[in-house]
Write an enzyme that holds these catalytic residues in place. Structure first.
Site, short mmCIF file in Angstrom:
data_model
loop_
_atom_site.label_atom_id
_atom_site.label_comp_id
_atom_site.label_asym_id
_atom_site.label_seq_id
_atom_site.Cartn_x
_atom_site.Cartn_y
_atom_site.Cartn_z
N ASN A 9 0.88 -1.17 0.00
CA ASN A 9 0.00 0.00 0.00
C ASN A 9 0.91 1.22 0.00
OD1 ASN A 9 -1.87 2.03 0.45
ND2 ASN A 9 -2.03 1.62 2.64
N TRP A 10 0.99 1.87 -1.15
CA TRP A 10 1.95 2.97 -1.29
C TRP A 10 1.49 4.26 -0.62
CZ3 TRP A 10 3.47 2.33 -7.19
CH2 TRP A 10 4.41 1.31 -7.28
N LYS A 11 0.22 4.36 -0.28
CA LYS A 11 -0.32 5.60 0.30
C LYS A 11 -0.04 6.78 -0.63
CE LYS A 11 0.69 3.64 4.79
NZ LYS A 11 0.48 3.81 6.21
N HIS A 96 -9.33 1.73 5.01
CA HIS A 96 -8.01 1.90 5.66
C HIS A 96 -8.18 2.87 6.82
CE1 HIS A 96 -3.84 2.89 6.40
NE2 HIS A 96 -3.51 1.79 5.72
N GLU A 98 -6.49 5.22 7.80
CA GLU A 98 -6.22 6.63 7.47
C GLU A 98 -7.46 7.26 6.80
OE1 GLU A 98 -2.52 5.89 5.42
OE2 GLU A 98 -1.63 5.31 7.34
N GLU A 168 -5.32 -4.49 10.84
CA GLU A 168 -4.26 -3.50 10.99
C GLU A 168 -4.46 -2.70 12.28
OE1 GLU A 168 -2.38 -2.46 7.01
OE2 GLU A 168 -4.15 -1.21 7.13
N GLY A 174 2.77 2.41 10.54
CA GLY A 174 3.75 3.47 10.33
C GLY A 174 4.50 3.89 11.58
N SER A 213 3.52 -1.95 10.30
CA SER A 213 4.98 -2.03 10.43
C SER A 213 5.52 -3.43 10.17
CB SER A 213 5.43 -1.53 11.79
OG SER A 213 5.05 -0.17 11.97
N GLY A 234 2.91 -1.19 4.16
CA GLY A 234 3.02 0.22 3.78
C GLY A 234 4.45 0.59 3.44
C1 PEP Z 1 -0.57 0.30 5.78
O1 PEP Z 1 -0.44 1.33 5.14
O2 PEP Z 1 -1.60 -0.35 5.65
C2 PEP Z 1 0.51 -0.12 6.67
C3 PEP Z 1 0.39 -1.26 7.32
O3 PEP Z 1 1.60 0.70 6.77
P1 PEP Z 1 3.02 0.36 7.46
O4 PEP Z 1 3.44 -1.00 6.93
O5 PEP Z 1 3.93 1.44 7.01
O6 PEP Z 1 2.81 0.32 8.92
#
Ligand code: PEP
Length: 255
Positions: A9-11, A96, A98, A168, A174, A213, A234
């Site tokens: 997931n590049w965001k 998500h 976010e 998640e 993050g 993470s 991410g």
């Molecule tokens: C995500 O964006 O869904 C995510 C899990 O990010 P990260 O791996 O950076 O924690």
């Protein structure tokens, strides 16, 4: 047997140049993985056409990071599931944390996105998970159940035959604080048990990814857990060596 799925997931990240570099590398890694693991990248909508061209002919799947509930119309700035599908996407992430947080998306609204994605031939990737305060208060499963139930109420349990769930924990996204394999497996097994109360076959079939993470170091122990079917990644999906190593982990643990 459920296959391991490694999904990036590049965001809000990327340039034409980095998209090209990353997709070329991940398409090669997906081809190398063959049928032993599934690999996908969810990209910002503006890059999806570029991803489509670069991933063509490879085993790399791709998707959107979100979608609207409408097919078309006066909804400035949105991307419809039909448009996303036209560009060859397999997946659409919905809910998500976010989006739920910054864009105030309720569980009911996320369920509508899930339905719109599925109605247009996309596989929804439903993100669920608790905040740090909810984790500390022991409310993890209350939150997960509420977020799942909104979809079950709108779409029915069978909708999960063609969907992916990503657990998640918000406190892990993050932050560098990966959930331990024991914590993650504990929640994943409870999510599956909850789905089983509606339909055992669906619960057994649905892929439940861990996200938060997850990186090249933490993926092996996480992916070894019986109810963890891969990861939603991410930060580490923006680095060729890290994401490639996670794909290789999935291949080596191929169920
Ligand atoms: C995500 O964006 O869904 C995510 C899990 O990010 P990260 O791996 O950076 O924690």
């Amino acid at each position: 047997m459920r296959k391991l799925l490694v999904m990036g997931n590049w965001k809000l990240n990327g340039t034409k140049e980095t998209v090209s570099e990353l997709i070329k590398a991940f398409a090669a890694a997906a081809d190398k993985a063959g049928s032993k693991a599934e690999v996908a990248i969810c990209a910002p909508a503006i890059f999806i056409g570029q991803v489509e061209a670069l991933a063509k002919g490879s085993r790399l799947n791709y998707g959107s990071e979100d979608c609207d509930i409408h097919t078309k119309g006066a909804f400035t700035g949105e991307n419809s599931p039909a448009m996303i599908k036209e560009f060859g996407c397999k997946y659409a992430i919905v809910g998500h944390s976010e989006r739920r947080g910054y864009h105030k998306e309720s569980s009911g609204y996320v369920a509508e996105k899930f339905k719109a994605a599925q109605d247009n031939g996309l596989v929804p990737v439903l993100c669920i998970g608790e905040s740090e305060a909810d984790f500390d208060a022991g409310r993890t499963m209350d939150v997960c159940k509420e977020e799942l139930k909104a979809v079950i109420d709108l779409c029915g349990i069978k909708a999960f035959e063609n969907a992916v769930i990503a657990y998640e924990p918000i406190w892990a996204i993050g932050t560098g604080k990966t959930a331990t394999p024991e914590i993650a497996e504990g929640v994943h097994s409870k999510i599956r048990a909850y789905l089983k109360t509606f339909d055992a076959a669906v619960a057994d079939k649905v892929q439940i990814l861990y996200g938060g993470s997850c990186n090249a170091k933490t993926a092996p122990e996480l992916f070894k857990q019986p109810d963890i079917d891969g990861g939603l990644i991410g930060g580490a999906s923006l680095k060729v060596p890290d994401f490639t190593s996670i794909i290789e982990t999935a291949v080596s643990l191929s169920k």
